[in-house]
Write a protein that holds these residues in place. Structure first.
Motif, PDB file in Angstrom:
ATOM      1  N   LYS A  78       0.827  -1.211   0.000  1.00 14.68           N
ATOM      2  CA  LYS A  78       0.000   0.000   0.000  1.00 14.68           C
ATOM      3  C   LYS A  78       0.861   1.262   0.000  1.00 14.68           C
ATOM      4  CE  LYS A  78      -4.013   0.499   0.672  1.00 14.68           C
ATOM      5  NZ  LYS A  78      -5.161   0.771  -0.236  1.00 14.68           N
ATOM      6  N   LEU A  79       1.833   1.314   0.889  1.00 13.68           N
ATOM      7  CA  LEU A  79       2.637   2.529   1.042  1.00 13.68           C
ATOM      8  C   LEU A  79       3.538   2.773  -0.170  1.00 13.68           C
ATOM      9  CD1 LEU A  79       3.471   2.085   4.816  1.00 13.68           C
ATOM     10  CD2 LEU A  79       2.053   3.894   3.834  1.00 13.68           C
ATOM     11  N   PHE A  80       4.184   1.729  -0.657  1.00 16.26           N
ATOM     12  CA  PHE A  80       5.012   1.891  -1.855  1.00 16.26           C
ATOM     13  C   PHE A  80       4.154   2.256  -3.060  1.00 16.26           C
ATOM     14  CE2 PHE A  80       9.262  -0.564  -1.093  1.00 16.26           C
ATOM     15  CZ  PHE A  80       9.679   0.449  -0.266  1.00 16.26           C
ATOM     16  N   HIS A  81       2.953   1.677  -3.153  1.00 17.25           N
ATOM     17  CA  HIS A  81       2.091   2.017  -4.286  1.00 17.25           C
ATOM     18  C   HIS A  81       1.667   3.485  -4.210  1.00 17.25           C
ATOM     19  CE1 HIS A  81      -1.713   2.000  -6.726  1.00 17.25           C
ATOM     20  NE2 HIS A  81      -0.858   1.470  -7.563  1.00 17.25           N
ATOM     21  N   GLN A  82       1.399   3.972  -3.006  1.00 14.45           N
ATOM     22  CA  GLN A  82       1.074   5.395  -2.838  1.00 14.45           C
ATOM     23  C   GLN A  82       2.241   6.262  -3.318  1.00 14.45           C
ATOM     24  OE1 GLN A  82      -0.090   5.931   1.321  1.00 14.45           O
ATOM     25  NE2 GLN A  82      -1.421   4.137   1.160  1.00 14.45           N
ATOM     26  N   MET A  83       3.461   5.826  -3.029  1.00 15.18           N
ATOM     27  CA  MET A  83       4.637   6.579  -3.466  1.00 15.18           C
ATOM     28  C   MET A  83       4.777   6.538  -4.985  1.00 15.18           C
ATOM     29  SD  MET A  83       7.161   5.232  -0.425  1.00 15.18           S
ATOM     30  CE  MET A  83       8.621   6.224  -0.751  1.00 15.18           C
ATOM     31  N   VAL A  84       4.586   5.358  -5.555  1.00 14.68           N
ATOM     32  CA  VAL A  84       4.683   5.194  -7.006  1.00 14.68           C
ATOM     33  C   VAL A  84       3.713   6.115  -7.728  1.00 14.68           C
ATOM     34  CG1 VAL A  84       4.093   3.576  -8.875  1.00 14.68           C
ATOM     35  CG2 VAL A  84       5.636   2.856  -7.037  1.00 14.68           C
ATOM     36  N   GLU A  85       2.501   6.242  -7.201  1.00 14.11           N
ATOM     37  CA  GLU A  85       1.476   7.069  -7.847  1.00 14.11           C
ATOM     38  C   GLU A  85       1.842   8.544  -7.875  1.00 14.11           C
ATOM     39  OE1 GLU A  85      -2.082   5.858  -5.607  1.00 14.11           O
ATOM     40  OE2 GLU A  85      -2.852   5.111  -7.520  1.00 14.11           O
ATOM     41  N   GLN A  86       2.754   8.977  -7.007  1.00  7.08           N
ATOM     42  CA  GLN A  86       3.117  10.397  -6.932  1.00  7.08           C
ATOM     43  C   GLN A  86       4.379  10.754  -7.714  1.00  7.08           C
ATOM     44  OE1 GLN A  86       2.701  11.962  -2.721  1.00  7.08           O
ATOM     45  NE2 GLN A  86       2.206   9.812  -2.373  1.00  7.08           N
ATOM     46  N   LEU A  87       5.052   9.754  -8.266  1.00  9.43           N
ATOM     47  CA  LEU A  87       6.264  10.037  -9.030  1.00  9.43           C
ATOM     48  C   LEU A  87       5.916  10.797 -10.302  1.00  9.43           C
ATOM     49  CD1 LEU A  87       8.077   6.613  -8.529  1.00  9.43           C
ATOM     50  CD2 LEU A  87       8.661   8.805  -7.459  1.00  9.43           C
ATOM     51  N   ASN A  88       6.859  11.587 -10.789  1.00  8.76           N
ATOM     52  CA  ASN A  88       6.565  12.440 -11.942  1.00  8.76           C
ATOM     53  C   ASN A  88       6.897  11.761 -13.273  1.00  8.76           C
ATOM     54  OD1 ASN A  88       9.323  12.509 -11.793  1.00  8.76           O
ATOM     55  ND2 ASN A  88       9.515  14.743 -11.669  1.00  8.76           N
ATOM     56  N   PHE A  89       6.704  10.463 -13.324  1.00 10.39           N
ATOM     57  CA  PHE A  89       6.832   9.709 -14.573  1.00 10.39           C
ATOM     58  C   PHE A  89       5.926   8.481 -14.472  1.00 10.39           C
ATOM     59  CE2 PHE A  89      10.066   8.200 -11.662  1.00 10.39           C
ATOM     60  CZ  PHE A  89       9.982   6.824 -11.748  1.00 10.39           C
ATOM     61  N   GLU A  90       5.619   7.892 -15.603  1.00  6.75           N
ATOM     62  CA  GLU A  90       4.762   6.707 -15.609  1.00  6.75           C
ATOM     63  C   GLU A  90       5.590   5.474 -15.285  1.00  6.75           C
ATOM     64  OE1 GLU A  90       1.520   4.363 -18.436  1.00  6.75           O
ATOM     65  OE2 GLU A  90       2.649   6.070 -19.244  1.00  6.75           O
ATOM     66  N   VAL A  91       5.255   4.834 -14.181  1.00  6.97           N
ATOM     67  CA  VAL A  91       5.991   3.660 -13.722  1.00  6.97           C
ATOM     68  C   VAL A  91       5.446   2.421 -14.422  1.00  6.97           C
ATOM     69  CG1 VAL A  91       6.581   2.234 -11.731  1.00  6.97           C
ATOM     70  CG2 VAL A  91       6.457   4.730 -11.490  1.00  6.97           C
ATOM     71  N   LYS A  92       6.324   1.745 -15.162  1.00  6.23           N
ATOM     72  CA  LYS A  92       5.924   0.558 -15.919  1.00  6.23           C
ATOM     73  C   LYS A  92       6.223  -0.740 -15.189  1.00  6.23           C
ATOM     74  CE  LYS A  92       4.452   2.521 -19.755  1.00  6.23           C
ATOM     75  NZ  LYS A  92       3.081   2.318 -20.267  1.00  6.23           N
ATOM     76  N   GLY A  93       7.025  -0.673 -14.124  1.00  8.39           N
ATOM     77  CA  GLY A  93       7.362  -1.884 -13.391  1.00  8.39           C
ATOM     78  C   GLY A  93       8.061  -1.560 -12.088  1.00  8.39           C
ATOM     79  N   VAL A  94       8.124  -2.563 -11.207  1.00 13.62           N
ATOM     80  CA  VAL A  94       8.746  -2.378  -9.902  1.00 13.62           C
ATOM     81  C   VAL A  94       9.485  -3.663  -9.533  1.00 13.62           C
ATOM     82  CG1 VAL A  94       6.608  -3.053  -8.744  1.00 13.62           C
ATOM     83  CG2 VAL A  94       8.323  -1.770  -7.493  1.00 13.62           C
ATOM     84  N   GLY A  95      10.723  -3.506  -9.044  1.00 13.98           N
ATOM     85  CA  GLY A  95      11.499  -4.687  -8.681  1.00 13.98           C
ATOM     86  C   GLY A  95      12.858  -4.299  -8.153  1.00 13.98           C
ATOM     87  N   GLY A  96      13.732  -5.293  -8.017  1.00 10.81           N
ATOM     88  CA  GLY A  96      15.061  -5.027  -7.504  1.00 10.81           C
ATOM     89  C   GLY A  96      15.842  -6.304  -7.375  1.00 10.81           C
ATOM     90  N   MET A  97      16.926  -6.236  -6.574  1.00  9.28           N
ATOM     91  CA  MET A  97      17.816  -7.378  -6.408  1.00  9.28           C
ATOM     92  C   MET A  97      17.175  -8.439  -5.520  1.00  9.28           C
ATOM     93  SD  MET A  97      20.673  -6.839  -8.098  1.00  9.28           S
ATOM     94  CE  MET A  97      21.860  -7.943  -7.348  1.00  9.28           C
ATOM     95  N   THR A  98      17.229  -9.682  -6.004  1.00  9.24           N
ATOM     96  CA  THR A  98      16.827 -10.780  -5.148  1.00  9.24           C
ATOM     97  C   THR A  98      17.832 -10.884  -3.987  1.00  9.24           C
ATOM     98  OG1 THR A  98      16.021 -13.067  -5.297  1.00  9.24           O
ATOM     99  CG2 THR A  98      18.137 -12.639  -6.304  1.00  9.24           C
ATOM    100  N   LEU A  99      17.436 -11.135  -2.827  1.00  5.92           N
ATOM    101  CA  LEU A  99      16.201 -11.662  -2.320  1.00  5.92           C
ATOM    102  C   LEU A  99      15.367 -10.582  -1.624  1.00  5.92           C
ATOM    103  CD1 LEU A  99      14.651 -14.419  -1.596  1.00  5.92           C
ATOM    104  CD2 LEU A  99      16.030 -14.401   0.445  1.00  5.92           C
ATOM    105  N   GLY A 100      16.047  -9.549  -1.176  1.00  2.19           N
ATOM    106  CA  GLY A 100      15.372  -8.535  -0.372  1.00  2.19           C
ATOM    107  C   GLY A 100      14.221  -7.839  -1.065  1.00  2.19           C
ATOM    108  N   ALA A 101      14.367  -7.587  -2.369  1.00  3.19           N
ATOM    109  CA  ALA A 101      13.336  -6.832  -3.078  1.00  3.19           C
ATOM    110  C   ALA A 101      12.154  -7.695  -3.532  1.00  3.19           C
ATOM    111  CB  ALA A 101      13.947  -6.142  -4.299  1.00  3.19           C
TER     112      ALA A 101
END
Length: 199
Positions: free
Chosen positions: A65-88
């Motif tokens: 919920k919180l990360f999605h709220q942050m994503v919605e406020q970024l000043n570009f269109e976010v096409k994906g979300v991820g990172g380094m395994t395993l933590g992300a």
């Protein structure tokens, strides 16, 4: 120019009750004092392991919920979300699930620590869900020196995508922000070491 770009990034606001509840969970399940060697090689008198919370049902929901709220406020269109395994991995999955529930589906991706040893020999899992040049977000559990985040950025770019920002649960305030911003990327965090360590 880098500084201007970063200065133009919005300040991200999130639900304060959800944020406070997530902090309580992190303090209870993730924060430990003692002597620890971090992934960066540094020694620390405290450790924050976000995985018990990220893998908890309520914790995953709150992170999503919180990360999605942050994503919605970024000043570009976010096409994906991820990172380094395993933590992300659980973080990206949580955001992707919430995005679908809220009718804003954003696929997740995973960056391997080593390239796949067979088949496509790729670094990124989930690449087929993106077009060349799509802009994605890198998520991180804990930022210390920024090395893991920047390695993820490097692998994402090698896979033909762009990175618009890095989101993290906790910034240990040990140089990670400076390293990320020196690379021309904004770092948005929910918490810092000051939310855990009172000295």
């Amino acid at each position: 120019m880098k500084d201007k770009k970063l200065a133009d990034m919005p300040i991200l606001n999130v639900n304060s009750e959800q944020k406070e509840r997530l902090l309580q969970l992190l303090k209870t399940k993730s924060y430990r004092e003692g002597t620890f060697t971090l992934a960066s090689g540094k020694t620390s008198d405290f450790y924050i392991d976000c995985r018990p919370v990220a893998l908890d049902a309520e914790g995953a929901y709150l992170i999503g919920k919180l990360f999605h709220q942050m994503v919605e406020q970024l000043n570009f269109e976010v096409k994906g979300v991820g990172g380094m395994t395993l933590g992300a991995d659980p973080l990206a999955t949580a955001v992707s699930m919430i995005s679908f529930i809220e009718s804003d589906p954003i696929p997740a991706y995973i960056i391997r620590k080593e390239a796949k040893g067979h088949g496509t020999m790729q670094w990124m899992e989930g690449r087929a869900n993106f077009k060349d040049g799509d802009t994605v977000v890198v998520v991180e559990d804990v930022v210390t020196t920024g090395g893991s985040s920047l390695k993820a950025v490097e692998r994402v770019r090698e896979s033909g995508l762009e990175v618009g920002a890095i989101l993290a649960l906790v910034d240990r305030l040990e140089g990670g922000r400076e390293a990320v911003e020196a690379a021309g990327l904004p770092l948005h965090v929910l918490f810092t070491r000051n939310d855990f360590v009172k000295k």
